[in-house]
Design a protein around this motif. Structure first.
Motif, short mmCIF file in Angstrom:
data_model
loop_
_atom_site.label_atom_id
_atom_site.label_comp_id
_atom_site.label_asym_id
_atom_site.label_seq_id
_atom_site.Cartn_x
_atom_site.Cartn_y
_atom_site.Cartn_z
N PRO A 64 38.82 57.58 0.26
CA PRO A 64 39.95 56.54 0.15
C PRO A 64 40.45 56.26 -1.21
O PRO A 64 39.77 56.49 -2.32
CB PRO A 64 39.28 55.20 0.52
N LEU A 65 41.62 56.18 -1.45
CA LEU A 65 42.25 56.02 -2.64
C LEU A 65 41.87 55.02 -3.55
O LEU A 65 41.70 55.08 -4.72
CB LEU A 65 43.89 55.79 -2.49
N GLY A 66 41.64 53.76 -2.90
CA GLY A 66 41.12 52.50 -3.85
C GLY A 66 39.57 53.20 -4.27
O GLY A 66 39.46 52.82 -5.57
N SER A 67 38.88 53.78 -3.63
CA SER A 67 37.61 54.17 -4.11
C SER A 67 37.79 55.15 -5.48
O SER A 67 37.18 55.02 -6.65
CB SER A 67 36.78 54.96 -3.33
N LEU A 169 41.66 50.47 1.37
CA LEU A 169 41.50 51.26 0.40
C LEU A 169 40.22 51.57 -0.25
O LEU A 169 39.86 52.66 -0.99
CB LEU A 169 42.08 50.26 -1.20
N VAL A 170 39.06 50.82 0.28
CA VAL A 170 37.80 51.53 -0.21
C VAL A 170 37.10 52.01 1.24
O VAL A 170 36.27 52.84 0.80
CB VAL A 170 36.90 50.23 -0.72
N ARG A 171 37.42 51.94 2.27
CA ARG A 171 36.78 52.36 3.61
C ARG A 171 37.99 52.75 4.68
O ARG A 171 38.59 51.64 5.05
CB ARG A 171 35.66 51.23 4.08
N LEU A 172 38.28 53.82 4.65
CA LEU A 172 39.35 54.13 5.64
C LEU A 172 39.00 53.73 7.07
O LEU A 172 39.84 53.44 7.91
CB LEU A 172 39.56 55.59 5.96
N ASP A 173 37.86 53.68 7.55
CA ASP A 173 37.49 53.10 8.72
C ASP A 173 37.66 51.71 8.92
O ASP A 173 37.68 51.05 10.02
CB ASP A 173 35.75 53.40 9.04
N ALA A 174 37.90 50.97 7.86
CA ALA A 174 38.09 49.65 8.01
C ALA A 174 39.39 49.09 8.66
O ALA A 174 39.84 48.15 9.04
CB ALA A 174 37.91 48.77 6.64
#
Length: 479
Positions: A64-67, A169-174
């Motif tokens: 993810p981009l946020g990570s 942004l930190v987990r796409l599966d979210a």
């Protein structure tokens, strides 16, 4: 009293566990070390790359981009990357704890709210996620804050929208959590405001679509890459069943009775709780349901406990919070009973957490080997049998310099070992430990390789002549 209880897991568990643990998960995944290299790979793909030149960026559609942004911060300020990336996860775990307490305290009282807030610390996967660089605690904190913002209303709605976007942004599966967030917004807010919040919560999804469309020519590249990775990591494993999912939740929560208490708590919170307790219970059940669906259809491999951390945390909070909702005239006695119950749960969970911390440590010699390669090796490719990202981070070595050996144990269709060992740009080989992968490499008997360094479980060979071997044998990482 409640605030004092919140300090217990931080002082007695988080701090010593953070100090003792390596930056490793408790499975075959290497994501903890990989996240530390993520910022370098994305924003500094070449030594001459500039963070401020967008054309230099190399977006990794597997992450993810946020990570990428978050884990680039230490590199930007020249900070100790491993420590700071792990600290982000630890602070997120504390923030999730505080958010749960704030969510429950006005309705169930300080003692019961503290039980709900600290019960997730009996979950080994949550404790593990709090001390390694990863996204599980970041995502969990974002979900808790998104729910809290909806309940608080007014100025908190901005925080809620930001948190809802942060979780993706930190987990796409979210993204599977967002429909539940939208339903909760409709239940708690006026319709127009709820629809606005629902729309705003999807901005991070649109950002991913736009970035991948611009960089790869297809808007669903992130999703397709994630699907391929899941298929690869799930290959050969048994398919998850509904019963298996329930059993998995019970195991990761500590025992089946804790899972039964958690689900009973969620139901009772929905039935007898106020709007805050109901919001928590609804989100706990929604997240458990949503992850169960994607796990059963094979979209996510739930055998990796880090995927289940948000589910486990919300369910554990329901298990603790229910002692305040149903207390009635026993508003002190029942929470005290709950405190005794959570004490027994901690007694069972702490040995598991300690064992996992012991298992999730680098093989002795990896750090020394990484430093030696950085000090004595040349800017050529290093083949390693295990922990490639750890070698890259600890060296430090450029991520593209460190390549994991492909064998039948690590790849579905591996290259020939001789071809890998004889590749023109390969100069060093690091053998870590003595497992089946290492045995295959030792039996390959590729010509031209000479011993140059060893420390504990790590042995390094170089494809060099005798004169260069003599130099390397006398080279030290302390020179």
């Amino acid at each position: 009293m409640g605030w004092l209880l919140l300090l217990l897991p931080v002082v007695l568990l988080l701090v010593p566990l953070f100090e003792y643990s390596e930056n490793l998960h408790t499975s075959e995944e290497t994501t903890s070390w990989e996240r530390v290299t993520l910022g370098v790979r994305t924003f500094w793909p070449e030594p001459t790359s500039s963070l401020f030149d967008v054309s230099d960026w190399q977006i990794d559609t597997n992450v993810p981009l946020g990570s990428a942004v978050l884990f680039a911060i230490p590199n930007l300020f020249d900070l100790q990357a491993v420590f700071w990336c792990r600290l982000f996860a630890a602070l997120a775990a504390v923030l999730a704890t505080l958010g749960l307490y704030r969510l429950l305290e006005p309705e169930v009282g300080g003692l019961a709210a503290a039980l709900g807030a600290i019960w997730p610390w009996t979950v080994p996967a949550f404790c593990r996620g709090a001390v390694v660089s990863g996204e599980e605690t970041l995502c969990t904190a974002a979900i808790v804050l998104a729910v809290l913002g909806l309940v608080e209303g007014r100025r908190w709605l901005i925080l809620s929208a930001l948190a809802a976007n942060a979780m993706v942004l930190v987990r796409l599966d979210a993204a599977i959590v967002l429909p539940g967030y939208a339903l909760l917004a409709l239940a708690l807010l006026p319709r127009r405001k709820a629809l606005l919040m629902s729309g705003l919560s999807g901005l991070s999804i649109l950002l991913h679509l736009a970035v991948t469309w611009a960089t790869t020519g297809h808007p669903l590249t992130f999703a397709m890459t994630a699907r391929r990775v899941t298929a690869a990591t799930s290959a050969g494993g048994a398919e998850l069943t509904a019963g298996g999912y329930v059993e998995l939740l019970g195991k990761d929560l500590g025992s089946p009775w804790v899972l039964a208490l958690a689900f009973a708590g969620a139901v009772l919170l929905l039935w007898r709780g106020g709007r805050r307790s109901r919001a928590l219970a609804f989100m706990a059940l929604w997240v458990a349901f949503a992850y169960g669906v994607v796990g059963l259809n094979g979209t996510i491999k739930l055998g990796f406990a880090r995927y289940l951390v948000p589910t486990l945390v919300l369910l554990a909070a329901c298990a603790g919070g229910v002692f305040g909702v149903v207390a009635g005239r026993w508003r002190t006695a029942l929470p005290v009973l709950g405190a005794a119950t959570i004490g027994w749960t901690f007694h069972s969970a702490v040995p598991v957490v300690q064992r996992q911390a012991e298992e999730a440590r680098l093989a002795h010699g990896v750090e020394g080997g990484a430093h030696w390669l950085a000090a004595c090796g040349e800017e050529v490719t290093v083949l390693v049998t295990d922990n490639p990202f750890a070698f890259s981070v600890l060296g430090p070595l450029r991520p593209e310099r460190v390549v994991r050996v492909q064998t039948e144990f690590t790849n579905a269709e591996p290259m020939s070992l001789l071809d890998q060992l004889q590749a023109p740009d390969v100069r060093y080989l690091a053998i870590v430990g003595s497992g089946p992968v290492e045995q295959l490499v030792r039996e390959a008997r590729a010509p031209g390789w000479r011993f140059v360094w060893q420390e504990h479980a790590v042995t390094i060979y170089a494809r060099v002549d005798e004169a260069e071997q003599e130099r390397l044998l006398t080279c030290s990482r302390w020179d």
